[in-house]
Design a protein around this motif. Structure first.
Motif, PDB file in Angstrom:
ATOM      1  N   GLU A   1       0.527  10.192   8.440  1.00 23.74           N
ATOM      2  CA  GLU A   1       1.759   9.746   9.108  1.00 23.74           C
ATOM      3  C   GLU A   1       1.427   9.362  10.544  1.00 23.74           C
ATOM      4  N   VAL A   2       1.771   8.187  10.949  1.00 23.90           N
ATOM      5  CA  VAL A   2       1.732   7.860  12.371  1.00 23.90           C
ATOM      6  C   VAL A   2       3.077   7.264  12.718  1.00 23.90           C
ATOM      7  N   GLU A   3       3.250   7.010  13.984  1.00 27.11           N
ATOM      8  CA  GLU A   3       4.577   6.641  14.485  1.00 27.11           C
ATOM      9  C   GLU A   3       5.278   5.580  13.635  1.00 27.11           C
ATOM     10  N   ASP A   4       4.590   4.451  13.385  1.00 24.88           N
ATOM     11  CA  ASP A   4       5.290   3.380  12.687  1.00 24.88           C
ATOM     12  C   ASP A   4       4.764   3.190  11.263  1.00 24.88           C
ATOM     13  N   ASN A   5       4.112   4.219  10.735  1.00 28.79           N
ATOM     14  CA  ASN A   5       3.529   4.085   9.392  1.00 28.79           C
ATOM     15  C   ASN A   5       4.586   3.757   8.350  1.00 28.79           C
ATOM     16  N   GLY A   6       5.753   4.375   8.516  1.00 31.30           N
ATOM     17  CA  GLY A   6       6.811   4.189   7.541  1.00 31.30           C
ATOM     18  C   GLY A   6       7.234   2.738   7.397  1.00 31.30           C
ATOM     19  N   LYS A   7       7.070   1.973   8.489  1.00 36.07           N
ATOM     20  CA  LYS A   7       7.518   0.590   8.470  1.00 36.07           C
ATOM     21  C   LYS A   7       6.451  -0.334   7.886  1.00 36.07           C
ATOM     22  N   ARG A   8       5.235   0.177   7.744  1.00 34.06           N
ATOM     23  CA  ARG A   8       4.139  -0.687   7.299  1.00 34.06           C
ATOM     24  C   ARG A   8       4.215  -0.976   5.822  1.00 34.06           C
ATOM     25  N   TYR A   9       3.552  -2.051   5.417  1.00 38.20           N
ATOM     26  CA  TYR A   9       3.495  -2.370   4.002  1.00 38.20           C
ATOM     27  C   TYR A   9       2.301  -1.664   3.400  1.00 38.20           C
ATOM     28  N   SER A  10       2.552  -0.933   2.351  1.00 36.18           N
ATOM     29  CA  SER A  10       1.465  -0.227   1.682  1.00 36.18           C
ATOM     30  C   SER A  10       0.683  -1.211   0.819  1.00 36.18           C
ATOM     31  N   TYR A  11      -0.480  -0.773   0.413  1.00 38.17           N
ATOM     32  CA  TYR A  11      -1.297  -1.538  -0.539  1.00 38.17           C
ATOM     33  C   TYR A  11      -0.446  -1.884  -1.768  1.00 38.17           C
TER      34      TYR A  11
END
Ligand SMILES: O=P(O)(O)O[C@@H]1C[C@H](O)[C@@H](CO)O1
Ligand SMILES: Nc1nc2[nH]cnc2c(=O)[nH]1
Length: 317
Positions: free
Chosen positions: A24-34
């Motif tokens: 988990e990092v600050e904006d990980n949730g917003k990133r597109y996963s593989y």
């Protein structure tokens, strides 16, 4: 429509090798996963029978490069799951699948820029999607200001190397958790621009009799959207920059991270003003005009490059 089955990243159907839990990092949730990009790639593979091996990114005013494509199949960005939309004039906002010189390709008619409000990782999402589609080599084109005093408006610059100015400040498309399924945490960048491609591009320039307008140099990307001040340009000149733009560097980093071979070409659309006595001011209309002026030459050049580059693509194991 082609049936979608089979295995990973070879242009048939993409499956995620192993589900990873990234920190988990600050904006990980917003990133597109593989997995989300696999979904995007599978959507595209279900819409076309073309299995591209070369990807082309059309720079500002250079969208006509995609008109080179025979048997074109266009998919608008707004219809593609997880894709951003293009907001800049001169960037149409569609993917074009088809053939250049009988080579299966996909072209982005419209790229994403940081100044549009997209983080760098999102600007580069299509590069990773290309990888999942089976693309092995990327041809990134851009419009750029000519900082090298020998360059003229309308010249083409083969990018030998780049300076990642935004990266100096920590803004990098690979910032954040690394998914090893794309590439390593610490990718090398000293061979970012493929040597064979650059050599071939110089040969092809001679064959087409355009070698008098084809240069080779160092590109840098700034965040934009404003063009540069005189002082900024003089600083970049001291650093050894030949052409200045607002794209490409992060796309190239993303492509090299996932082991794609890269060629990049800048169209010099304006002269960078490095003196306070100079009246000229850069503007986007001029950038688009020069793109139109050079569209035939660019189309012929890129077409021949695709035809020649294909010999240097890594073969499937
Ligand atoms: O997409 P590219 O890098 O070709 O576009 C350049 C940089 C800005 O987006 C625009 C300025 O006119 O052209
Ligand atoms: N940053 C930047 N981008 C450009 N794109 C086209 N011309 C220019 C320029 O002079 N500066």
């Amino acid at each position: 429509m082609a049936p979608v089955n089979a295995d990973i990243v070879n242009g048939s159907k993409v499956t995620s090798p192993v589900k990873k839990t990234l920190p988990e990092v600050e904006d990980n949730g917003k990133r597109y996963s593989y997995e989300m990009l696999v979904e995007t790639a599978n959507f595209l593979l279900s819409k076309t029978d073309v299995r591209p091996v070369i990807g082309v990114i059309c720079g500002s005013g250079m969208g006509s490069l995609a008109e080179n494509i025979s048997q074109p199949e266009c998919i608008a960005y707004e219809d593609i799951p997880n894709f951003p939309i293009s907001t800049v004039e001169g960037h149409h906002g569609k993917l074009v699948f088809g053939y250049i010189s009988d080579v299966p390709v996909v072209a982005m008619q419209g790229r994403f820029h940081y100044y549009e409000g997209y983080p760098l990782w999102k600007c580069c999402l299509p590069v990773r999607v290309m990888k999942l589609l089976g693309v092995k080599a990327l041809i990134a084109t851009n419009a750029a200001g000519g900082l090298n005093p020998n360059y003229k408006i309308g010249d083409l610059m083969i990018v030998r190397d780049h300076i990642n100015m935004m990266g100096f400040a920590g803004n990098n498309p690979l910032h954040g958790p690394n998914d090893e399924r794309f590439g390593p945490r610490f990718p090398p960048m000293n061979k970012a621009y493929n040597y064979e491609f650059r050599k071939v591009a110089k040969e092809v320039a001679k064959e087409l009799n355009i070698d008098n307008m084809v240069r080779e140099g160092v590109y840098t990307c700034l965040g934009g959207p404003n063009f540069e001040t005189v002082a900024e340009l003089n600083m970049l000149k001291m650093l050894g920059v030949d052409a200045v733009g607002m794209s490409t560097v992060h796309e190239v980093i993303t492509a090299r991270h996932c082991d794609m071979s890269v060629f990049a070409l800048s169209l010099i659309t304006n002269e960078c003003v490095t003196s306070y006595d100079h009246d000229a001011e850069a503007n986007h209309e001029e950038v688009l005009d020069v793109g139109r002026m050079r569209q035939d030459i660019l189309r012929d050049y890129v077409s021949k490059l695709v035809n020649r580059f294909v010999k240097y693509l890594p073969q499937n194991p």
